[in-house]
Design a protein around this motif. Structure first.
Motif, PDB file in Angstrom:
ATOM      1  N   PHE A  37       0.856  -1.184   0.000  1.00 53.73           N
ATOM      2  CA  PHE A  37       0.000   0.000   0.000  1.00 53.73           C
ATOM      3  C   PHE A  37       0.888   1.228   0.000  1.00 53.73           C
ATOM      4  O   PHE A  37       2.084   1.125   0.274  1.00 53.73           O
ATOM      5  CB  PHE A  37      -0.902   0.009   1.243  1.00 53.73           C
ATOM      6  CG  PHE A  37      -1.971  -1.040   1.241  1.00 53.73           C
ATOM      7  CD1 PHE A  37      -1.658  -2.376   1.460  1.00 53.73           C
ATOM      8  CD2 PHE A  37      -3.293  -0.704   1.023  1.00 53.73           C
ATOM      9  CE1 PHE A  37      -2.638  -3.362   1.451  1.00 53.73           C
ATOM     10  CE2 PHE A  37      -4.286  -1.668   1.021  1.00 53.73           C
ATOM     11  CZ  PHE A  37      -3.955  -3.001   1.231  1.00 53.73           C
ATOM     12  N   GLN A  39       0.880   5.734   0.875  1.00 56.48           N
ATOM     13  CA  GLN A  39       0.173   6.887   1.410  1.00 56.48           C
ATOM     14  C   GLN A  39       0.952   8.152   1.070  1.00 56.48           C
ATOM     15  O   GLN A  39       2.081   8.325   1.522  1.00 56.48           O
ATOM     16  CB  GLN A  39      -0.024   6.762   2.919  1.00 56.48           C
ATOM     17  CG  GLN A  39      -0.909   7.822   3.510  1.00 56.48           C
ATOM     18  CD  GLN A  39      -1.332   7.505   4.929  1.00 56.48           C
ATOM     19  OE1 GLN A  39      -0.767   6.639   5.598  1.00 56.48           O
ATOM     20  NE2 GLN A  39      -2.371   8.190   5.405  1.00 56.48           N
ATOM     21  N   ARG A  45      -4.285   6.024   2.821  1.00 58.74           N
ATOM     22  CA  ARG A  45      -3.477   4.901   2.366  1.00 58.74           C
ATOM     23  C   ARG A  45      -4.263   4.131   1.307  1.00 58.74           C
ATOM     24  O   ARG A  45      -5.425   3.801   1.513  1.00 58.74           O
ATOM     25  CB  ARG A  45      -3.126   3.996   3.547  1.00 58.74           C
ATOM     26  CG  ARG A  45      -2.018   3.021   3.265  1.00 58.74           C
ATOM     27  CD  ARG A  45      -1.569   2.311   4.527  1.00 58.74           C
ATOM     28  NE  ARG A  45      -1.046   3.251   5.523  1.00 58.74           N
ATOM     29  CZ  ARG A  45      -0.457   2.868   6.656  1.00 58.74           C
ATOM     30  NH1 ARG A  45      -0.328   1.578   6.930  1.00 58.74           N
ATOM     31  NH2 ARG A  45      -0.020   3.770   7.503  1.00 58.74           N
ATOM     32  N   GLU A  46      -3.592   3.829   0.192  1.00 61.90           N
ATOM     33  CA  GLU A  46      -4.275   3.162  -0.903  1.00 61.90           C
ATOM     34  C   GLU A  46      -3.570   1.888  -1.314  1.00 61.90           C
ATOM     35  O   GLU A  46      -2.353   1.746  -1.176  1.00 61.90           O
ATOM     36  CB  GLU A  46      -4.387   4.098  -2.117  1.00 61.90           C
ATOM     37  CG  GLU A  46      -3.069   4.479  -2.752  1.00 61.90           C
ATOM     38  CD  GLU A  46      -3.221   5.294  -4.023  1.00 61.90           C
ATOM     39  OE1 GLU A  46      -4.354   5.653  -4.392  1.00 61.90           O
ATOM     40  OE2 GLU A  46      -2.194   5.578  -4.658  1.00 61.90           O
ATOM     41  N   PHE A  47      -4.355   0.985  -1.859  1.00 62.38           N
ATOM     42  CA  PHE A  47      -3.847  -0.303  -2.332  1.00 62.38           C
ATOM     43  C   PHE A  47      -2.974  -0.106  -3.566  1.00 62.38           C
ATOM     44  O   PHE A  47      -3.306   0.685  -4.452  1.00 62.38           O
ATOM     45  CB  PHE A  47      -5.024  -1.210  -2.661  1.00 62.38           C
ATOM     46  CG  PHE A  47      -4.647  -2.466  -3.387  1.00 62.38           C
ATOM     47  CD1 PHE A  47      -4.845  -2.576  -4.755  1.00 62.38           C
ATOM     48  CD2 PHE A  47      -4.083  -3.525  -2.701  1.00 62.38           C
ATOM     49  CE1 PHE A  47      -4.499  -3.722  -5.429  1.00 62.38           C
ATOM     50  CE2 PHE A  47      -3.728  -4.682  -3.372  1.00 62.38           C
ATOM     51  CZ  PHE A  47      -3.945  -4.793  -4.738  1.00 62.38           C
ATOM     52  N   ALA A  96       2.241  -5.297   3.898  1.00 65.56           N
ATOM     53  CA  ALA A  96       1.273  -5.825   4.840  1.00 65.56           C
ATOM     54  C   ALA A  96       1.144  -7.324   4.641  1.00 65.56           C
ATOM     55  O   ALA A  96       1.397  -7.836   3.542  1.00 65.56           O
ATOM     56  CB  ALA A  96      -0.078  -5.142   4.646  1.00 65.56           C
ATOM     57  N   THR A 109      -7.929  -4.505   0.324  1.00 62.10           N
ATOM     58  CA  THR A 109      -8.317  -3.434   1.239  1.00 62.10           C
ATOM     59  C   THR A 109      -7.425  -3.458   2.472  1.00 62.10           C
ATOM     60  O   THR A 109      -6.854  -4.489   2.830  1.00 62.10           O
ATOM     61  CB  THR A 109      -9.779  -3.574   1.686  1.00 62.10           C
ATOM     62  OG1 THR A 109      -9.896  -4.740   2.504  1.00 62.10           O
ATOM     63  CG2 THR A 109     -10.708  -3.699   0.498  1.00 62.10           C
ATOM     64  N   ARG A 110      -7.326  -2.319   3.130  1.00 65.27           N
ATOM     65  CA  ARG A 110      -6.515  -2.236   4.342  1.00 65.27           C
ATOM     66  C   ARG A 110      -7.007  -3.213   5.399  1.00 65.27           C
ATOM     67  O   ARG A 110      -6.208  -3.824   6.118  1.00 65.27           O
ATOM     68  CB  ARG A 110      -6.545  -0.811   4.882  1.00 65.27           C
ATOM     69  CG  ARG A 110      -5.853   0.212   4.015  1.00 65.27           C
ATOM     70  CD  ARG A 110      -5.989   1.596   4.595  1.00 65.27           C
ATOM     71  NE  ARG A 110      -5.442   1.685   5.939  1.00 65.27           N
ATOM     72  CZ  ARG A 110      -5.492   2.774   6.680  1.00 65.27           C
ATOM     73  NH1 ARG A 110      -6.064   3.863   6.218  1.00 65.27           N
ATOM     74  NH2 ARG A 110      -4.963   2.782   7.887  1.00 65.27           N
ATOM     75  N   TYR A 113      -5.668  -6.931   6.001  1.00 62.29           N
ATOM     76  CA  TYR A 113      -4.338  -7.237   6.524  1.00 62.29           C
ATOM     77  C   TYR A 113      -4.226  -6.961   8.014  1.00 62.29           C
ATOM     78  O   TYR A 113      -4.796  -6.016   8.534  1.00 62.29           O
ATOM     79  CB  TYR A 113      -3.285  -6.439   5.745  1.00 62.29           C
ATOM     80  CG  TYR A 113      -3.227  -6.875   4.311  1.00 62.29           C
ATOM     81  CD1 TYR A 113      -4.018  -6.257   3.346  1.00 62.29           C
ATOM     82  CD2 TYR A 113      -2.425  -7.936   3.923  1.00 62.29           C
ATOM     83  CE1 TYR A 113      -3.996  -6.688   2.024  1.00 62.29           C
ATOM     84  CE2 TYR A 113      -2.391  -8.364   2.601  1.00 62.29           C
ATOM     85  CZ  TYR A 113      -3.185  -7.737   1.668  1.00 62.29           C
ATOM     86  OH  TYR A 113      -3.175  -8.172   0.373  1.00 62.29           O
ATOM     87  N   TRP A 116       1.616  -4.874   9.583  1.00 62.62           N
ATOM     88  CA  TRP A 116       2.124  -3.798   8.733  1.00 62.62           C
ATOM     89  C   TRP A 116       3.572  -3.480   9.069  1.00 62.62           C
ATOM     90  O   TRP A 116       3.980  -3.563  10.233  1.00 62.62           O
ATOM     91  CB  TRP A 116       1.277  -2.538   8.920  1.00 62.62           C
ATOM     92  CG  TRP A 116      -0.123  -2.696   8.435  1.00 62.62           C
ATOM     93  CD1 TRP A 116      -1.174  -3.263   9.104  1.00 62.62           C
ATOM     94  CD2 TRP A 116      -0.623  -2.307   7.149  1.00 62.62           C
ATOM     95  NE1 TRP A 116      -2.297  -3.251   8.317  1.00 62.62           N
ATOM     96  CE2 TRP A 116      -1.993  -2.663   7.110  1.00 62.62           C
ATOM     97  CE3 TRP A 116      -0.062  -1.702   6.034  1.00 62.62           C
ATOM     98  CZ2 TRP A 116      -2.804  -2.422   5.994  1.00 62.62           C
ATOM     99  CZ3 TRP A 116      -0.862  -1.451   4.934  1.00 62.62           C
ATOM    100  CH2 TRP A 116      -2.213  -1.809   4.916  1.00 62.62           C
TER     101      TRP A 116
END
Length: 126
Positions: A37, A39, A45-47, A96, A109-110, A113, A116
């Motif tokens: 991911f 940010q 935060r994006e995939f 992640a 998606t966050r 996971y 991290w």
């Protein structure tokens, strides 16, 4: 539980390449589905990319064709090869891991996971 440590970030000119590494502790790395991911400042935060336990991969549209995710279970490490970098790729990149996604399934998606890393900064200059 697994601990993740990213490395390989840095400053690169647009069009350049970087390879990020995510080293995992423990002896069950092959049991984890992995993801990357990112940010950027002021953004969520994006995939970016993910790889399943069985090696299947999936990418965000914004990086498809430029980034490649891979894993080496013998080295307990996941990688993100980033080519043709653009200024908009500038961000902190996080890896992640999760045990909750099995087989060929992939998490994008966050919330998929559980573990991290601390992140590594990637800066692409124009």
């Amino acid at each position: 539980q697994v601990q993740l440590v990213e490395s390989g970030g840095g400053l690169v000119q647009a069009g350049g390449s970087l390879r990020l590494s995510c080293a995992a502790s423990g002896r069950t790395f092959s049991s984890y589905a992995m993801g990357w991911f990112r940010q950027a400042p002021g953004k969520e935060r994006e995939f970016v990319a993910a790889i399943s336990r069985s090696g299947g991969t999936y990418y965000a549209d914004s990086v498809k064709g430029r980034f490649t995710i891979s894993r080496d279970n013998t080295k307990n490490t996941a990688y993100l090869q980033m080519n043709s970098l653009k200024p908009e790729d500038t961000a902190v990149y996080y890896c992640a891991a999760t045990l909750s996604i099995s087989g060929s399934l992939i998490g994008i998606t966050r919330l998929s996971y559980d573990y991290w890393g601390q992140g590594t900064q990637v800066t692409v200059s124009s």
